[in-house]
Design a protein around this motif. Structure first.
Motif, PDB file in Angstrom:
ATOM      1  N   PHE A 130      -3.471  -3.237   0.016  1.00  0.00           N
ATOM      2  CA  PHE A 130      -3.199  -2.200   1.022  1.00  0.00           C
ATOM      3  C   PHE A 130      -2.423  -2.815   2.192  1.00  0.00           C
ATOM      4  CE2 PHE A 130      -4.514   0.273   4.780  1.00  0.00           C
ATOM      5  CZ  PHE A 130      -4.324   1.582   4.361  1.00  0.00           C
ATOM      6  N   LEU A 134       1.835  -2.523   3.220  1.00  0.00           N
ATOM      7  CA  LEU A 134       2.041  -1.584   4.340  1.00  0.00           C
ATOM      8  C   LEU A 134       3.523  -1.415   4.732  1.00  0.00           C
ATOM      9  CD1 LEU A 134      -0.885  -2.141   6.870  1.00  0.00           C
ATOM     10  CD2 LEU A 134      -0.300  -0.024   5.711  1.00  0.00           C
ATOM     11  N   PRO A 135       4.299  -2.500   4.787  1.00  0.00           N
ATOM     12  CA  PRO A 135       5.701  -2.291   5.211  1.00  0.00           C
ATOM     13  C   PRO A 135       6.584  -1.687   4.138  1.00  0.00           C
ATOM     14  CG  PRO A 135       4.982  -4.587   5.513  1.00  0.00           C
ATOM     15  CD  PRO A 135       3.981  -3.918   4.646  1.00  0.00           C
ATOM     16  N   LYS A 138       5.585   4.442   1.627  1.00  0.00           N
ATOM     17  CA  LYS A 138       5.659   5.596   2.524  1.00  0.00           C
ATOM     18  C   LYS A 138       4.270   5.885   3.080  1.00  0.00           C
ATOM     19  CE  LYS A 138       7.185  10.402   2.741  1.00  0.00           C
ATOM     20  NZ  LYS A 138       7.659  11.569   1.971  1.00  0.00           N
ATOM     21  N   HIS A 139       3.268   5.689   2.234  1.00  0.00           N
ATOM     22  CA  HIS A 139       1.889   5.845   2.673  1.00  0.00           C
ATOM     23  C   HIS A 139       0.992   5.137   1.664  1.00  0.00           C
ATOM     24  CE1 HIS A 139      -1.018   7.549   5.382  1.00  0.00           C
ATOM     25  NE2 HIS A 139      -1.708   8.086   4.395  1.00  0.00           N
ATOM     26  N   SER A 140      -0.281   4.960   2.048  1.00  0.00           N
ATOM     27  CA  SER A 140      -1.210   4.315   1.112  1.00  0.00           C
ATOM     28  C   SER A 140      -2.633   4.728   1.432  1.00  0.00           C
ATOM     29  CB  SER A 140      -1.059   2.788   1.174  1.00  0.00           C
ATOM     30  OG  SER A 140      -1.022   2.328   2.512  1.00  0.00           O
ATOM     31  N   ILE A 142      -6.915   3.669   0.503  1.00  0.00           N
ATOM     32  CA  ILE A 142      -8.012   3.021  -0.220  1.00  0.00           C
ATOM     33  C   ILE A 142      -9.044   4.125  -0.434  1.00  0.00           C
ATOM     34  CG2 ILE A 142      -9.828   1.271  -0.197  1.00  0.00           C
ATOM     35  CD1 ILE A 142      -8.137  -0.302   1.831  1.00  0.00           C
ATOM     36  N   ARG A 144     -12.489   5.392  -0.750  1.00  0.00           N
ATOM     37  CA  ARG A 144     -13.826   4.889  -0.418  1.00  0.00           C
ATOM     38  C   ARG A 144     -14.929   5.697  -1.101  1.00  0.00           C
ATOM     39  NH1 ARG A 144     -13.355  -0.209   1.751  1.00  0.00           N
ATOM     40  NH2 ARG A 144     -11.664  -0.252   3.264  1.00  0.00           N
ATOM     41  N   ILE A 159       3.081  13.519  -0.908  1.00  0.00           N
ATOM     42  CA  ILE A 159       3.755  12.622   0.042  1.00  0.00           C
ATOM     43  C   ILE A 159       4.899  11.884  -0.644  1.00  0.00           C
ATOM     44  CG2 ILE A 159       3.453  10.509   1.397  1.00  0.00           C
ATOM     45  CD1 ILE A 159       0.528  11.509   1.937  1.00  0.00           C
ATOM     46  N   ARG A 164      11.726  12.709   2.720  1.00  0.00           N
ATOM     47  CA  ARG A 164      12.388  11.529   2.163  1.00  0.00           C
ATOM     48  C   ARG A 164      11.379  10.862   1.231  1.00  0.00           C
ATOM     49  NH1 ARG A 164      15.660   6.909   5.501  1.00  0.00           N
ATOM     50  NH2 ARG A 164      16.252   5.643   3.726  1.00  0.00           N
ATOM     51  N   ASP A 311      16.308  12.847   6.721  1.00  0.00           N
ATOM     52  CA  ASP A 311      15.400  12.029   7.516  1.00  0.00           C
ATOM     53  C   ASP A 311      15.959  11.879   8.932  1.00  0.00           C
ATOM     54  OD1 ASP A 311      13.761  10.174   8.659  1.00  0.00           O
ATOM     55  OD2 ASP A 311      14.035   8.637   7.119  1.00  0.00           O
TER      56      ASP A 311
ATOM     57  N   GLU B  13      -7.645   5.235   7.776  1.00  0.00           N
ATOM     58  CA  GLU B  13      -7.659   3.789   7.521  1.00  0.00           C
ATOM     59  C   GLU B  13      -6.223   3.253   7.529  1.00  0.00           C
ATOM     60  OE1 GLU B  13      -9.891   2.739   4.064  1.00  0.00           O
ATOM     61  OE2 GLU B  13      -9.827   0.599   4.532  1.00  0.00           O
ATOM     62  N   ARG B  18      -0.308   0.425  10.812  1.00  0.00           N
ATOM     63  CA  ARG B  18       0.969   0.994  10.387  1.00  0.00           C
ATOM     64  C   ARG B  18       1.888   1.220  11.594  1.00  0.00           C
ATOM     65  NH1 ARG B  18       0.425   3.038   5.036  1.00  0.00           N
ATOM     66  NH2 ARG B  18      -1.706   3.774   5.156  1.00  0.00           N
ATOM     67  N   ARG B  25       8.431  -4.570  13.169  1.00  0.00           N
ATOM     68  CA  ARG B  25       9.448  -4.750  12.126  1.00  0.00           C
ATOM     69  C   ARG B  25      10.781  -4.134  12.514  1.00  0.00           C
ATOM     70  NH1 ARG B  25       5.128  -3.674   8.953  1.00  0.00           N
ATOM     71  NH2 ARG B  25       5.678  -1.499   8.679  1.00  0.00           N
ATOM     72  N   VAL B  68       2.949   9.188   7.966  1.00  0.00           N
ATOM     73  CA  VAL B  68       2.171  10.348   7.519  1.00  0.00           C
ATOM     74  C   VAL B  68       1.039  10.684   8.488  1.00  0.00           C
ATOM     75  CG1 VAL B  68       0.622  11.144   5.680  1.00  0.00           C
ATOM     76  CG2 VAL B  68       2.784  10.032   5.096  1.00  0.00           C
TER      77      VAL B  68
END
Lengths: 563, 84
Positions: A130, A134-135, A138-140, A142, A144, A159, A164, A311, B13, B18, B25, B68
């Motif tokens: 995760f 991150l960089p 677009k999204h992530s 976990i 739970r 998403i 974009r 975008d 989370e 982010r 960056r 997001v």
């Protein structure tokens, strides 16, 4: 059945395992193919895969799973799906995820994770995927709680493909996949479209109406927005010359009279000259990337700019436009109705295109790769999809193959991933089984995912591989020759294996050519073979890609070949 | 010049990392930071300074806005040192 039984309320559905919920979520999203590789933490999902409607493609390295999913997403417009275990399985996906991120490709990457109680303890095959990704996502997520699986998967797919597009990572701890739950029904909120800025539309039309030398500069954002038709209508309505980025190829057919070709470092001279002389640059779904612009402050230096993109964050990032229009690209293009009076300018651009058309009469009897690729492209026709690796051959494909749709040219534009070609070819074959899928690779790139020949063989995927072999890392060698005073450093690959024999050992038909007279028959054999096949093409290692804009130069300072 | 951004976001989370990751960056130095959270929303007030003059903070605001979890981003020019 007794009347008492008939009167009883319907029973509570049986709890379902998290892994089963994952498979059901993928089925609900219409997923047909999943590219992956099993391992410890993802085993519950693999257990649930059996008996599902999903076809799992077992690759031989997780990087190939991600790259194949990338190509699948580009061709279908729906997220490609890849699956790997925790630790090294997950980290092996990283290059493919980054590839999808840089090229804005819809993808859902699912990784197994160690059990929740072990997370953060440096457990066996535990990495913070995760955090690592991150960089480049677009999204992530976990996950739970097992009960969240259906909602999170639905969110992830939306998403990945909305706005974009981009890759979404879902990290699934092993216990979450094993535990059972009865998830609650859910609804995703609507995403209202932003209204168009009418004042900016009016200003854009005014700039177009008064332009004397406008150019449309379009990129991959057109295909992402599925706005090719609107772009073609616009270009035809206005009669404006157009140029493409590497990723925009095919959005306007290569044979369109006012289309001038690819611009930039290895672009067509006519395209770069038009940009240099234009007074209005209509940028559609492109982002002023350095490979396209050369020295930025000399790029279309006298032009006003209208920048149109899906975008908003791309507008003004590198060049501040006179008019910025963010939103649905097709809708915006449909509102640009002004028609400039530019017959002389358009004629001048067409004349430049004719004057600087590529030559194919290379001296000698060795195989001239641009001529081979041109002939291959013409023979393969509109049903072909080309996937490329990265290097000289990638530029030759962009320069010399014809494209009439953007999904026909799959190339790693942003990340420049050597090793993309063969896995991308696998993904394209599965995404569009009726297409003639051709991977053009180089000897350096090919070796980076050579193990996927086993996957081609296993699934009998009819991929046609053209391996252009100069026994060098050709693009690096070219730059060392031109810009590092011929100090050739670590580019020699003359100890390559015999690529035909390598393919044979995987059970794949293959043959080698090294003379110009063999090209025609080789292309015919390649195209009429029904299963996977590799054509190994030996070329002169001293051949370079021309034209070339030297680093930190204006795009009109192009170097040309010597014959 | 240091500029101040206020980022309203859903405290999911990874959301804070982010946001801060995008700031660094994209070529900005983080000069100040504070965070408040209540119920299902949170806000970060961050002071940023571009590493080179060509970077434009309004573009950074757009880059943050497309995350997001981010609900809104607002920008106000300010002098450094007053974030308490």
């Amino acid at each position: 059945m007794s009347s008492a039984a008939q009167a009883s309320p319907s029973p509570q559905p049986l709890p379902v395992s998290g892994a089963r919920l994952v498979v059901e979520a993928l089925e609900r999203e219409g997923v047909k193919h999943v590219f992956g590789y099993p391992g410890g933490a993802i085993m519950p999902v693999y257990d649930a895969l059996t008996g599902s409607s999903l076809q799992h493609i077992l690759v031989r390295h997780e990087q190939a799973a991600a790259l194949a999913a990338d190509a699948y997403g580009r061709v279908t417009g729906r997220p490609g799906v890849c699956l790997a275990t925790s630790g090294p399985g997950a980290t092996n996906l990283v290059t493919g995820i980054a590839n999808a991120f840089l090229d804005s490709v819809p993808m859902v990457a699912i990784t197994g994770q160690v059990g929740s109680p072990l997370m953060g303890t440096d457990a066996f095959q535990e990495v913070d995927i995760f955090g690592i990704t991150l960089p480049i996502v677009k999204h992530s997520f976990i996950i739970r709680n097992t009960a969240d699986i259906p909602r999170i998967f639905a969110e992830a797919f939306r998403i990945a493909s909305s706005g974009r597009p981009g890759p979404v990572l879902i990290d699934l701890p092993k216990d979450v996949g094993v535990l059972t739950a009865n998830p609650e029904p859910f609804e995703l909120p609507d995403e209202p479209a932003a209204p168009l800025d009418e004042a900016s539309i009016a200003l854009a039309n005014a700039l177009i109406a008064e332009a004397k030398a406008p150019v449309i500069y379009f990129g991959g954002g057109v295909a992402i927005a599925r706005a090719e038709r609107a772009l073609r209508d616009l270009a035809q309505r206005m009669g404006v010359p157009s140029v493409s980025t590497l990723k925009g190829l095919g959005c306007i057919p290569s044979d369109e009279p006012n289309y001038l070709g690819m611009l930039g470092m290895h672009g067509a001279r006519a395209a770069n000259i038009a940009i240099d002389n234009c007074d209005l640059l209509i940028c559609v779904g492109a982002r002023f990337d350095d490979r396209a612009t050369g020295k930025l402050d000399s790029f279309a230096a006298r032009a006003k700019v209208i920048h149109i993109d899906g975008d908003a964050a791309e507008i003004g990032k590198l060049r501040v436009p006179e008019v910025g229009l963010a939103g649905d690209v097709s809708s915006i293009l449909g509102r640009l109705t002004a028609v400039p009076k530019i017959a002389d300018w358009a004629q001048q651009c067409r004349a430049q295109r004719k004057m600087w058309a590529p030559r194919y009469d290379a001296p000698g009897q060795g195989i001239y790769a641009p001529a081979l690729l041109k002939e291959l492209s013409e023979a393969a026709g509109d049903k072909a999809i080309f996937t490329c690796d990265v290097g000289q051959h990638q530029m030759w494909v962009a320069q010399h193959c014809q494209f009439s749709r953007p999904q026909a040219h799959l190339t790693s534009g942003g990340l420049g991933t050597m090793g993309y070609g063969v896995p991308a070819g696998m993904g394209a074959v599965l995404a569009e089984p009726d297409a003639t899928v051709i991977t053009v690779s180089g000897d350096g790139s090919f070796m980076m995912n050579v193990q996927e020949l086993a996957t081609l063989r296993r699934y009998r995927l009819p991929l046609k591989i053209v391996l252009i072999d100069n026994s060098q890392l050709g693009m690096v060698r070219q730059w060392q020759e031109l810009f590092f005073e011929e100090n050739f450093s670590e580019i020699d690959l003359s100890d390559n294996p015999d690529f035909s024999e390598v393919a044979h050992s995987f059970g794949i038909e293959a043959f080698t050519i090294d003379h110009r007279s063999q090209v025609g028959p080789a292309i015919q054999r390649l195209l009429r073979t029904s299963g996977p096949i590799l054509l190994h093409v030996r070329i002169d290692p001293r051949e370079n890609v021309w034209p070339l804009v030297p680093p930190n130069s204006s795009n009109v300072q192009m170097m040309e070949k010597g014959w | 010049m240091t500029e101040r951004l206020t980022v309203e976001f859903t405290p999911a989370e990874g959301a804070v990392i982010r946001v801060l990751g995008v700031v660094e960056r994209r070529g900005y130095v983080l000069r100040g930071l504070s965070m408040k959270e209540k119920a299902d929303t949170a806000s970060l007030v961050i002071d940023v300074e571009p590493r080179e003059a060509s970077r434009r903070v309004p573009v950074l605001a757009q880059q943050l806005a497309r995350l997001v979890d981010v609900r809104s981003v607002s920008l106000a020019a300010r002098d450094a040192g007053s974030l308490a």
